[in-house]
Design a protein around this motif. Structure first.
Motif, PDB file in Angstrom:
ATOM      1  N   TYR A 229     -11.294  -0.495  -2.904  1.00  0.00           N
ATOM      2  CA  TYR A 229     -10.664  -1.771  -2.375  1.00  0.00           C
ATOM      3  C   TYR A 229     -11.581  -2.781  -1.687  1.00  0.00           C
ATOM      4  CZ  TYR A 229      -7.398  -4.797   0.084  1.00  0.00           C
ATOM      5  OH  TYR A 229      -6.773  -5.815   0.718  1.00  0.00           O
TER       6      TYR A 229
ATOM      7  N   GLY B 133      -5.772   1.589 -10.513  1.00  0.00           N
ATOM      8  CA  GLY B 133      -4.564   1.881  -9.714  1.00  0.00           C
ATOM      9  C   GLY B 133      -3.412   2.498 -10.412  1.00  0.00           C
TER      10      GLY B 133
ATOM     11  N   ASP C 214      -9.197  -2.637 -11.594  1.00  0.00           N
ATOM     12  CA  ASP C 214      -8.492  -2.276 -10.442  1.00  0.00           C
ATOM     13  C   ASP C 214      -7.116  -1.734 -10.859  1.00  0.00           C
ATOM     14  OD1 ASP C 214     -10.413  -2.499  -8.369  1.00  0.00           O
ATOM     15  OD2 ASP C 214      -9.896  -4.430  -7.655  1.00  0.00           O
TER      16      ASP C 214
ATOM     17  N   VAL D 272      -6.767  -8.521  -4.489  1.00  0.00           N
ATOM     18  CA  VAL D 272      -7.176  -6.836  -4.854  1.00  0.00           C
ATOM     19  C   VAL D 272      -5.785  -6.026  -4.549  1.00  0.00           C
ATOM     20  CG1 VAL D 272      -8.697  -5.135  -4.206  1.00  0.00           C
ATOM     21  CG2 VAL D 272      -9.384  -7.569  -4.684  1.00  0.00           C
ATOM     22  N   ALA D 273      -5.230  -6.131  -3.300  1.00  0.00           N
ATOM     23  CA  ALA D 273      -4.030  -5.150  -3.191  1.00  0.00           C
ATOM     24  C   ALA D 273      -2.954  -5.177  -4.184  1.00  0.00           C
ATOM     25  CB  ALA D 273      -3.568  -5.808  -1.868  1.00  0.00           C
TER      26      ALA D 273
ATOM     27  N   SER E 277     -13.960  -4.230  -4.163  1.00  0.00           N
ATOM     28  CA  SER E 277     -13.421  -5.196  -5.079  1.00  0.00           C
ATOM     29  C   SER E 277     -13.186  -6.388  -4.374  1.00  0.00           C
ATOM     30  CB  SER E 277     -12.192  -4.471  -5.504  1.00  0.00           C
ATOM     31  OG  SER E 277     -12.345  -3.277  -6.489  1.00  0.00           O
ATOM     32  N   VAL E 278     -12.875  -6.302  -3.329  1.00  0.00           N
ATOM     33  CA  VAL E 278     -12.791  -7.419  -2.393  1.00  0.00           C
ATOM     34  C   VAL E 278     -13.933  -8.246  -2.206  1.00  0.00           C
ATOM     35  CG1 VAL E 278     -12.002  -8.590   0.014  1.00  0.00           C
ATOM     36  CG2 VAL E 278     -10.478  -6.801  -1.055  1.00  0.00           C
TER      37      VAL E 278
ATOM     38  N   PHE F  93       0.895  -1.188  -0.082  1.00  0.00           N
ATOM     39  CA  PHE F  93       0.055   0.077   0.045  1.00  0.00           C
ATOM     40  C   PHE F  93       0.834   1.235  -0.172  1.00  0.00           C
ATOM     41  CE2 PHE F  93      -2.614  -3.198   1.441  1.00  0.00           C
ATOM     42  CZ  PHE F  93      -3.869  -3.162   1.148  1.00  0.00           C
TER      43      PHE F  93
ATOM     44  N   ILE G 112      -4.729  -3.632  -7.558  1.00  0.00           N
ATOM     45  CA  ILE G 112      -5.010  -1.819  -7.249  1.00  0.00           C
ATOM     46  C   ILE G 112      -3.595  -1.186  -6.967  1.00  0.00           C
ATOM     47  CG2 ILE G 112      -5.463  -1.940  -4.856  1.00  0.00           C
ATOM     48  CD1 ILE G 112      -7.903  -0.229  -5.541  1.00  0.00           C
ATOM     49  N   ASN G 113      -2.767  -1.756  -6.527  1.00  0.00           N
ATOM     50  CA  ASN G 113      -1.332  -1.037  -6.275  1.00  0.00           C
ATOM     51  C   ASN G 113      -0.449  -1.399  -7.253  1.00  0.00           C
ATOM     52  OD1 ASN G 113      -2.057   0.217  -3.804  1.00  0.00           O
ATOM     53  ND2 ASN G 113      -2.249  -1.698  -2.756  1.00  0.00           N
TER      54      ASN G 113
ATOM     55  N   PHE H 104      -9.935   5.174  -2.263  1.00  0.00           N
ATOM     56  CA  PHE H 104      -9.215   4.103  -2.424  1.00  0.00           C
ATOM     57  C   PHE H 104      -9.787   3.182  -1.501  1.00  0.00           C
ATOM     58  CE2 PHE H 104      -5.948   1.124  -1.287  1.00  0.00           C
ATOM     59  CZ  PHE H 104      -4.901   0.912  -2.309  1.00  0.00           C
TER      60      PHE H 104
END
Length: 489
Positions: A401, A460, A456, A422-423, A404-405, A335, A426-427, A397
């Protein structure tokens, strides 16, 4: 909305993206592979549609930030649709959604893959896969600004919509020259890494694809074990360049013009390097007992920290097997992200600095209610609009997040897999934990989940708002040009 200008930009983007296909086509020809024809077909499609969209020049060349955001988001979508065609029509990736996922992952410099056997791809496709990282790292719109003359004085709105960080400005008076400076730095660092890897005895094809993936902080490897199979000294070289590409490019500009003092004064760069050092130390201590020795533990810790914080996603070890402290540290780094104005993804160090300073200011106001104090970065006051945009970014954000999860969780996989998938997308990281760990892939998700993760990745890379603004009904009504604002990466 100035639709004719958006159309004109999309046409130019298609022509540029199609022209980029010449390089993988030449690679396929050099290795005597039949795949060159698929790149030629895609090139013809891109140029054909691009010519149709640009044959009539717009009368009104002025566009505002909302047009910049819309043009940016649509450009990345059409570029991805074009870029996935060689994979799909060659049947090296037989599913269109999978081919699109792989291409979006490449352009957004995510590095998440659906491939179970990457080494089965032809040299041309492997090169194109890595080259998408390099194209997306700095941004194709920035490249367009560097080479395509555009009038109207609104080019800064394209730069704002595609460049990373809470605020974007000019390095030099003309935006076109700013774009050229950025690409000069970008190209120079890429060539430097390629040469050093060659000197270190890495094979030429491996060196160029690794350099392209490192420069864009993408992480697509051409080997099943990513970077783990290369010698330790080559891994160290990649570690150093991952860190370098995660630094704000403004620092390199200051160094180029001889203003070295300003480069080292940048708070974000100092904080970024401090986080890397601290996280590397924590992981080094955590994994020391499980490695071959001190040097091996230090190499693995620094490499993986650099890979995750810069959102590159290369791997030299299966960090999913590390202890909970090491894994949680890497999860936090997902993140954090790199510096604003770099090719790295994530939330960005500068935003965390601004939030930290804002919290400190609010706490001080409770103790000294009448005090008036402005937040400063690099000894300059941070404008209220920037602070507000950072706060809105964090809130948006987290909403995206969580949504999406939830959508990915409908498929029924475990929580850690869903959270990290997802992390990681999106990142723009690439690998996550559990079923999407560094030795796994994203191919097991169904098409719906892949579409969510594709969105995502694009959101991102473009820092949320250029993609989200496409869903705003006011964008398409053609009224109130100045009424919609958005941020850009």
């Amino acid at each position: 909305m100035n639709g004719s200008m958006v159309r004109f930009i999309l046409g130019n983007i298609l022509k540029i993206a199609a022209t980029f296909l010449l390089l993988p086509m030449f690679v396929a020809l050099a290795y005597r592979e039949d795949g060159w024809i698929y790149f030629l077909i895609t090139l013809a499609i891109g140029w054909g549609i691009g010519i149709l969209l640009t044959i009539k020049k717009p009368k009104d060349t002025v566009f505002y930030l909302k047009e910049g955001c819309a043009a940016t988001a649509l450009s990345w979508i059409v570029m991805s649709l074009l870029g996935c065609l060689p994979f799909y029509i060659s049947r090296e990736i037989p599913s269109f959604i999978d081919a699109l996922f792989e291409t979006v992952s490449g352009f957004t410099t995510t590095g998440a893959s659906i491939l179970t056997d990457v080494e089965a791809l032809s040299h041309g496709m492997l090169f194109w896969r890595s080259f998408t990282h390099w194209i997306g790292g700095m941004g194709v719109l920035v490249f367009m600004l560097a080479i395509v003359p555009m009038s109207g004085g609104s080019n800064i709105n394209l730069m704002r919509a595609e460049s990373p960080g809470p605020s974007v400005g000019k390095l030099v008076p003309k935006m076109r020259n700013t774009a050229r400076v950025l690409y000069l730095i970008y190209f120079g660092l890429t060539i430097a890494e390629f040469i050093i890897l060659i000197i270190g005895k890495m094979p030429a094809f491996d060196a160029i694809t690794t350099a392209l993936g490192t420069a864009g902080t993408g992480g697509f490897g051409i080997k099943a074990d990513s970077i783990a199979g290369y010698a330790p000294h080559l891994q160290v070289i990649v570690t150093i360049f991952m860190i370098l590409f995660g630094i704000n490019f403004n620092a390199y500009y200051f160094i180029l013009v001889g203003n070295i003092k300003s480069a080292f004064k940048m708070e974000e760069v100092r904080a970024y390097l401090l986080v890397i050092a601290a996280a590397s130390l924590v992981i080094f201590i955590s994994i020391l007992d499980t490695t071959k020795g001190v040097l091996d533990a230090l190499n693995q810790a620094t490499f993986q920290v650099a890979s995750i914080i810069t959102t590159t996603g290369f791997a030299t070890a299966d960090f999913d097997k590390w202890g909970e402290v090491a894994k949680f540290t890497l999860f936090l780094l997902m993140f954090c992200g790199a510096c604003a104005g770099s090719t790295g993804g994530g939330i960005k160090v500068s935003r965390f600095l601004i939030v930290g300073k804002t919290i400190k200011k609010e706490l001080s106001s409770y103790i000294y209610p009448k005090s008036v104090k402005k937040i400063q970065m690099d000894e300059k006051p941070v404008e209220h609009d920037v602070i507000r945009s950072v706060n809105v970014y964090f809130a948006t954000f987290m909403c995206l997040y969580v949504i999406s999860v939830f959508l990915v969780a409908l498929e029924g996989y475990d929580l850690i897999t869903n959270l990290s998938a997802v992390a990681a997308t999106i990142n723009n990281i690439g690998p996550g934990f559990q079923l999407v760990g560094p030795t796994c892939n994203f191919g097991f998700f169904n098409d719906f989940s892949k579409i969510v993760l594709i969105f995502d990745m694009l959101a991102g890379r473009l820092e949320l708002f250029p993609m989200l603004i496409l869903l705003h009904p006011m964008l398409w009504k053609g009224r109130g040009r100045k009424s919609i604002k958005c941020q850009g990466k």
